[in-house]
Write an enzyme that holds these catalytic residues in place. Sequence first.
Site, PDB file in Angstrom:
ATOM      1  N   ARG A   1       4.074 -12.181 -17.286  1.00  0.00           N
ATOM      2  CA  ARG A   1       5.519 -12.475 -17.193  1.00  0.00           C
ATOM      3  C   ARG A   1       5.791 -13.336 -15.957  1.00  0.00           C
ATOM      4  O   ARG A   1       4.960 -13.407 -15.056  1.00  0.00           O
ATOM      5  CB  ARG A   1       6.332 -11.166 -17.100  1.00  0.00           C
ATOM      6  CG  ARG A   1       6.005 -10.349 -15.856  1.00  0.00           C
ATOM      7  CD  ARG A   1       6.949  -9.177 -15.666  1.00  0.00           C
ATOM      8  NE  ARG A   1       6.535  -8.319 -14.562  1.00  0.00           N
ATOM      9  CZ  ARG A   1       6.901  -8.495 -13.304  1.00  0.00           C
ATOM     10  NH1 ARG A   1       7.662  -9.512 -12.978  1.00  0.00           N
ATOM     11  NH2 ARG A   1       6.475  -7.665 -12.366  1.00  0.00           N
TER      12      ARG A   1
ATOM     13  N   HIS B   1      -8.352   0.231  -9.549  1.00  0.00           N
ATOM     14  CA  HIS B   1      -9.432   1.154  -9.174  1.00  0.00           C
ATOM     15  C   HIS B   1      -9.056   1.760  -7.823  1.00  0.00           C
ATOM     16  O   HIS B   1      -8.414   1.104  -7.011  1.00  0.00           O
ATOM     17  CB  HIS B   1     -10.758   0.389  -9.052  1.00  0.00           C
ATOM     18  CG  HIS B   1     -11.898   1.250  -8.578  1.00  0.00           C
ATOM     19  ND1 HIS B   1     -12.494   2.184  -9.390  1.00  0.00           N
ATOM     20  CD2 HIS B   1     -12.523   1.328  -7.374  1.00  0.00           C
ATOM     21  CE1 HIS B   1     -13.455   2.805  -8.705  1.00  0.00           C
ATOM     22  NE2 HIS B   1     -13.492   2.297  -7.476  1.00  0.00           N
TER      23      HIS B   1
ATOM     24  N   LYS C   1       0.838  -1.210   0.000  1.00  0.00           N
ATOM     25  CA  LYS C   1       0.000   0.000   0.000  1.00  0.00           C
ATOM     26  C   LYS C   1       0.867   1.251   0.000  1.00  0.00           C
ATOM     27  O   LYS C   1       0.536   2.240  -0.645  1.00  0.00           O
ATOM     28  CB  LYS C   1      -0.920  -0.025   1.223  1.00  0.00           C
ATOM     29  CG  LYS C   1      -2.214   0.706   1.020  1.00  0.00           C
ATOM     30  CD  LYS C   1      -3.124   0.546   2.222  1.00  0.00           C
ATOM     31  CE  LYS C   1      -3.790  -0.815   2.247  1.00  0.00           C
ATOM     32  NZ  LYS C   1      -4.461  -1.071   3.518  1.00  0.00           N
TER      33      LYS C   1
ATOM     34  N   GLU D   1      -1.958 -12.588  -4.946  1.00  0.00           N
ATOM     35  CA  GLU D   1      -2.215 -11.213  -4.542  1.00  0.00           C
ATOM     36  C   GLU D   1      -2.743 -10.414  -5.720  1.00  0.00           C
ATOM     37  O   GLU D   1      -2.111 -10.353  -6.763  1.00  0.00           O
ATOM     38  CB  GLU D   1      -0.925 -10.572  -4.029  1.00  0.00           C
ATOM     39  CG  GLU D   1      -0.270 -11.378  -2.913  1.00  0.00           C
ATOM     40  CD  GLU D   1       0.848 -10.607  -2.243  1.00  0.00           C
ATOM     41  OE1 GLU D   1       0.910  -9.374  -2.380  1.00  0.00           O
ATOM     42  OE2 GLU D   1       1.669 -11.260  -1.572  1.00  0.00           O
TER      43      GLU D   1
ATOM     44  N   PHE E   1      14.075  -7.695  -8.127  1.00  0.00           N
ATOM     45  CA  PHE E   1      14.520  -6.407  -8.658  1.00  0.00           C
ATOM     46  C   PHE E   1      15.621  -5.834  -7.787  1.00  0.00           C
ATOM     47  O   PHE E   1      15.658  -6.052  -6.589  1.00  0.00           O
ATOM     48  CB  PHE E   1      13.335  -5.443  -8.753  1.00  0.00           C
ATOM     49  CG  PHE E   1      12.323  -5.869  -9.772  1.00  0.00           C
ATOM     50  CD1 PHE E   1      12.464  -5.499 -11.103  1.00  0.00           C
ATOM     51  CD2 PHE E   1      11.250  -6.662  -9.415  1.00  0.00           C
ATOM     52  CE1 PHE E   1      11.547  -5.922 -12.058  1.00  0.00           C
ATOM     53  CE2 PHE E   1      10.320  -7.088 -10.362  1.00  0.00           C
ATOM     54  CZ  PHE E   1      10.473  -6.711 -11.683  1.00  0.00           C
TER      55      PHE E   1
HETATM   56  P1  ADP Z   1      -1.697  -6.759   3.041  1.00  0.00           P
HETATM   57  O1  ADP Z   1      -0.278  -7.129   3.358  1.00  0.00           O
HETATM   58  O2  ADP Z   1      -2.635  -6.946   4.215  1.00  0.00           O
HETATM   59  O3  ADP Z   1      -2.191  -7.479   1.807  1.00  0.00           O
HETATM   60  P2  ADP Z   1      -1.516  -4.350   1.405  1.00  0.00           P
HETATM   61  O4  ADP Z   1      -0.631  -3.174   1.688  1.00  0.00           O
HETATM   62  O5  ADP Z   1      -1.113  -5.243   0.252  1.00  0.00           O
HETATM   63  O6  ADP Z   1      -1.672  -5.175   2.743  1.00  0.00           O
HETATM   64  O7  ADP Z   1      -2.991  -3.788   1.158  1.00  0.00           O
HETATM   65  C1  ADP Z   1      -3.991  -4.693   0.719  1.00  0.00           C
HETATM   66  C2  ADP Z   1      -5.376  -4.261   1.144  1.00  0.00           C
HETATM   67  O8  ADP Z   1      -5.669  -2.946   0.652  1.00  0.00           O
HETATM   68  C3  ADP Z   1      -6.453  -5.148   0.551  1.00  0.00           C
HETATM   69  O9  ADP Z   1      -6.689  -6.302   1.351  1.00  0.00           O
HETATM   70  C4  ADP Z   1      -7.665  -4.230   0.502  1.00  0.00           C
HETATM   71  O10 ADP Z   1      -8.416  -4.324   1.696  1.00  0.00           O
HETATM   72  C5  ADP Z   1      -7.047  -2.827   0.378  1.00  0.00           C
HETATM   73  N1  ADP Z   1      -7.156  -2.223  -0.970  1.00  0.00           N
HETATM   74  C6  ADP Z   1      -7.538  -0.929  -1.190  1.00  0.00           C
HETATM   75  N2  ADP Z   1      -7.527  -0.637  -2.502  1.00  0.00           N
HETATM   76  C7  ADP Z   1      -7.118  -1.767  -3.151  1.00  0.00           C
HETATM   77  C8  ADP Z   1      -6.924  -2.085  -4.552  1.00  0.00           C
HETATM   78  N3  ADP Z   1      -7.144  -1.177  -5.520  1.00  0.00           N
HETATM   79  N4  ADP Z   1      -6.506  -3.345  -4.854  1.00  0.00           N
HETATM   80  C9  ADP Z   1      -6.281  -4.250  -3.872  1.00  0.00           C
HETATM   81  N5  ADP Z   1      -6.455  -4.010  -2.544  1.00  0.00           N
HETATM   82  C10 ADP Z   1      -6.877  -2.782  -2.169  1.00  0.00           C
HETATM   83 MG    MG Z   2      -1.075  -7.470  -0.019  1.00  0.00          MG
END
Ligand code: ADP
Ligand code: MG
Length: 147
Positions: free
Chosen positions: A103, A83, A20, A78, A108
Amino acid sequence: KSLPYFCRGEVVRGFGRGSKELGIPTANFPDSVVDNLPADISTGIYYGWACVGNGDVYKMVMSIGWNPYYKNTKKSMETHVIHEFKEDFYGQILRVVMVGYIRPERTFDSLEALIVAINGDIEEAKLKLELPEHHKLKEDNFFISAA
Ligand code: ADP
Ligand code: MG
């Protein structure tokens, strides 16, 4: 060949690898969904369609890879939905159809290089999914029935 491949599952917490923070959150499926993957779906980056709960269907990119948390003995799936969501959607049902392969997985040298690659994957997904045969899958009954 197993594509297109439809699957659904609850969005669970990942391992806080900071997706995130990179601006590219990835929603994780539980192990039960990963374990059901057909054997011929290899690790790597895929593109397709996704919907959260009973929401709209959006383009997505998905990474299937070996999970460091389990000492690389277990795969993870994942999904980055292309969006901007107002809120997180942990606990909701995510439905996806994997349409095509982009791919293989790779490492990286830098975070910058990783982000450039992911943004390239997102652009490729956006383009490929404009093809009429892929657009049909967006309208599939799989996404119409109640979650
Ligand atoms: P985690 O390690 O818990 O997967 P991330 O930083 O990968 O944390 O964030 C994933 C979470 O972000 C998802 O589970 C979902 O609740 C939220 N999220 C918000 N916007 C999106 C998006 N566009 N695509 C995927 N997940 C999203
Ligand atoms: Mg995640």
